[in-house]
Design a protein around this motif. Structure first.
Motif, PDB file in Angstrom:
ATOM      1  N   ASP A   1       0.841  -1.193   0.000  1.00  0.00           N
ATOM      2  CA  ASP A   1       0.000   0.000   0.000  1.00  0.00           C
ATOM      3  C   ASP A   1       0.877   1.244   0.000  1.00  0.00           C
ATOM      4  OD1 ASP A   1      -2.423  -1.352   0.022  1.00  0.00           O
ATOM      5  OD2 ASP A   1      -2.469  -1.476   2.212  1.00  0.00           O
ATOM      6  N   TRP A   2       0.276   2.350  -0.386  1.00  0.00           N
ATOM      7  CA  TRP A   2       0.969   3.636  -0.330  1.00  0.00           C
ATOM      8  C   TRP A   2       1.345   3.946   1.117  1.00  0.00           C
ATOM      9  CZ3 TRP A   2       2.649   6.369  -4.378  1.00  0.00           C
ATOM     10  CH2 TRP A   2       2.049   6.172  -5.620  1.00  0.00           C
ATOM     11  N   LEU A   3       2.528   4.431   1.320  1.00  0.00           N
ATOM     12  CA  LEU A   3       2.982   4.954   2.603  1.00  0.00           C
ATOM     13  C   LEU A   3       3.380   6.399   2.334  1.00  0.00           C
ATOM     14  CD1 LEU A   3       3.585   4.423   5.570  1.00  0.00           C
ATOM     15  CD2 LEU A   3       5.862   3.666   4.893  1.00  0.00           C
ATOM     16  N   GLY A   4       2.435   7.299   2.572  1.00  0.00           N
ATOM     17  CA  GLY A   4       2.643   8.684   2.147  1.00  0.00           C
ATOM     18  C   GLY A   4       2.623   8.715   0.635  1.00  0.00           C
ATOM     19  N   ASN A   5       3.685   9.234   0.050  1.00  0.00           N
ATOM     20  CA  ASN A   5       3.800   9.290  -1.409  1.00  0.00           C
ATOM     21  C   ASN A   5       4.798   8.264  -1.938  1.00  0.00           C
ATOM     22  OD1 ASN A   5       1.864  11.203  -1.929  1.00  0.00           O
ATOM     23  ND2 ASN A   5       3.275  12.921  -1.739  1.00  0.00           N
ATOM     24  N   ARG A   6       4.968   7.193  -1.186  1.00  0.00           N
ATOM     25  CA  ARG A   6       5.901   6.129  -1.582  1.00  0.00           C
ATOM     26  C   ARG A   6       5.142   4.798  -1.654  1.00  0.00           C
ATOM     27  NH1 ARG A   6      11.391   5.294  -1.685  1.00  0.00           N
ATOM     28  NH2 ARG A   6      12.100   3.215  -1.161  1.00  0.00           N
ATOM     29  N   ARG A   7       5.464   4.028  -2.680  1.00  0.00           N
ATOM     30  CA  ARG A   7       4.865   2.705  -2.819  1.00  0.00           C
ATOM     31  C   ARG A   7       5.943   1.742  -3.292  1.00  0.00           C
ATOM     32  NH1 ARG A   7      -0.698   1.076  -6.019  1.00  0.00           N
ATOM     33  NH2 ARG A   7      -1.016  -0.829  -4.833  1.00  0.00           N
ATOM     34  N   ALA A   8       5.964   0.573  -2.698  1.00  0.00           N
ATOM     35  CA  ALA A   8       6.981  -0.426  -3.029  1.00  0.00           C
ATOM     36  C   ALA A   8       6.333  -1.638  -3.683  1.00  0.00           C
ATOM     37  CB  ALA A   8       7.733  -0.843  -1.775  1.00  0.00           C
ATOM     38  N   PHE A   9       7.121  -2.309  -4.501  1.00  0.00           N
ATOM     39  CA  PHE A   9       6.688  -3.494  -5.221  1.00  0.00           C
ATOM     40  C   PHE A   9       7.809  -4.519  -5.190  1.00  0.00           C
ATOM     41  CE2 PHE A   9       4.995   0.301  -7.143  1.00  0.00           C
ATOM     42  CZ  PHE A   9       3.653   0.022  -7.295  1.00  0.00           C
ATOM     43  N   SER A  10       7.440  -5.773  -5.270  1.00  0.00           N
ATOM     44  CA  SER A  10       8.433  -6.824  -5.497  1.00  0.00           C
ATOM     45  C   SER A  10       7.923  -7.670  -6.644  1.00  0.00           C
ATOM     46  CB  SER A  10       8.658  -7.667  -4.246  1.00  0.00           C
ATOM     47  OG  SER A  10       7.470  -8.304  -3.853  1.00  0.00           O
ATOM     48  N   GLY A  11       8.834  -8.108  -7.469  1.00  0.00           N
ATOM     49  CA  GLY A  11       8.456  -8.914  -8.609  1.00  0.00           C
ATOM     50  C   GLY A  11       9.403 -10.079  -8.778  1.00  0.00           C
ATOM     51  N   SER A  12       8.867 -11.161  -9.305  1.00  0.00           N
ATOM     52  CA  SER A  12       9.721 -12.313  -9.557  1.00  0.00           C
ATOM     53  C   SER A  12       9.277 -12.987 -10.849  1.00  0.00           C
ATOM     54  CB  SER A  12       9.661 -13.303  -8.398  1.00  0.00           C
ATOM     55  OG  SER A  12       8.336 -13.753  -8.193  1.00  0.00           O
ATOM     56  N   GLY A  13      10.258 -13.466 -11.552  1.00  0.00           N
ATOM     57  CA  GLY A  13      10.002 -14.174 -12.798  1.00  0.00           C
ATOM     58  C   GLY A  13      11.307 -14.671 -13.368  1.00  0.00           C
ATOM     59  N   TYR A  14      11.226 -15.781 -14.079  1.00  0.00           N
ATOM     60  CA  TYR A  14      12.408 -16.353 -14.709  1.00  0.00           C
ATOM     61  C   TYR A  14      13.522 -16.630 -13.705  1.00  0.00           C
ATOM     62  CZ  TYR A  14       9.814 -14.573 -18.668  1.00  0.00           C
ATOM     63  OH  TYR A  14       8.818 -14.293 -19.567  1.00  0.00           O
ATOM     64  N   GLY A  15      13.114 -16.978 -12.474  1.00  0.00           N
ATOM     65  CA  GLY A  15      14.092 -17.318 -11.442  1.00  0.00           C
ATOM     66  C   GLY A  15      14.791 -16.124 -10.813  1.00  0.00           C
ATOM     67  N   GLN A  16      14.322 -14.934 -11.083  1.00  0.00           N
ATOM     68  CA  GLN A  16      14.939 -13.718 -10.561  1.00  0.00           C
ATOM     69  C   GLN A  16      13.918 -12.918  -9.756  1.00  0.00           C
ATOM     70  OE1 GLN A  16      18.296 -13.032 -11.154  1.00  0.00           O
ATOM     71  NE2 GLN A  16      18.269 -15.034 -12.118  1.00  0.00           N
ATOM     72  N   THR A  17      14.403 -12.110  -8.830  1.00  0.00           N
ATOM     73  CA  THR A  17      13.540 -11.258  -8.014  1.00  0.00           C
ATOM     74  C   THR A  17      14.064  -9.833  -8.052  1.00  0.00           C
ATOM     75  OG1 THR A  17      13.035 -13.103  -6.542  1.00  0.00           O
ATOM     76  CG2 THR A  17      12.607 -10.899  -5.691  1.00  0.00           C
ATOM     77  N   ALA A  18      13.142  -8.874  -8.086  1.00  0.00           N
ATOM     78  CA  ALA A  18      13.515  -7.453  -8.080  1.00  0.00           C
ATOM     79  C   ALA A  18      12.602  -6.707  -7.118  1.00  0.00           C
ATOM     80  CB  ALA A  18      13.389  -6.859  -9.476  1.00  0.00           C
ATOM     81  N   ARG A  19      13.098  -5.601  -6.594  1.00  0.00           N
ATOM     82  CA  ARG A  19      12.314  -4.715  -5.746  1.00  0.00           C
ATOM     83  C   ARG A  19      12.288  -3.348  -6.409  1.00  0.00           C
ATOM     84  NH1 ARG A  19       9.405  -5.616  -1.689  1.00  0.00           N
ATOM     85  NH2 ARG A  19       9.945  -3.686  -0.700  1.00  0.00           N
ATOM     86  N   VAL A  20      11.120  -2.722  -6.390  1.00  0.00           N
ATOM     87  CA  VAL A  20      10.956  -1.393  -6.985  1.00  0.00           C
ATOM     88  C   VAL A  20      10.220  -0.512  -5.995  1.00  0.00           C
ATOM     89  CG1 VAL A  20       9.903  -0.084  -8.871  1.00  0.00           C
ATOM     90  CG2 VAL A  20      10.864  -2.350  -9.327  1.00  0.00           C
TER      91      VAL A  20
END
Length: 106
Positions: free
Chosen positions: A44-63
């Protein structure tokens, strides 16, 4: 070792309008990534910041996105393997952020 990529795109829309546009287009983005076999979880939004995590093809990323009144910053922590494509990732990111902030996305 993960690599940090940062994209900052100035705008004159105000933080509330940028957040509205992000929320409006989030389902489209998730569906498109899902079609590419990439699973994304959003916090969820925390103020004006929002985080995401994604995974695919055996890899993980954070945005994380940070919305300010005059700029949108997207920061990604990507796996080493993906960092080999950093210029392409940044270019595609700038393209989609630019479209999101353009009048056509309103």
């Amino acid at each position: 070792m993960p690599k940090r990529l940062t994209i900052t795109v100035p705008h004159a829309l105000g933080a509330a309008e940028v957040r509205r546009r992000i929320d409006l287009h989030m389902d489209w983005a998730f569906r498109r990534l899902e079609a590419e076999k990439i699973r994304v979880e959003a916090e969820d939004w925390l103020g004006n910041r929002r985080a995401f995590s994604g995974s695919g093809y055996g890899q993980t990323a954070r945005v994380a996105i940070q919305v300010a009144d005059d700029a949108l910053e997207v920061e990604a922590l990507v796996p080493w393997m993906a960092s080999l494509f950093a210029p392409v990732i940044e270019s595609v990111g700038r393209h989609y952020v630019g479209r999101l902030l353009s009048d056509e996305a309103a």
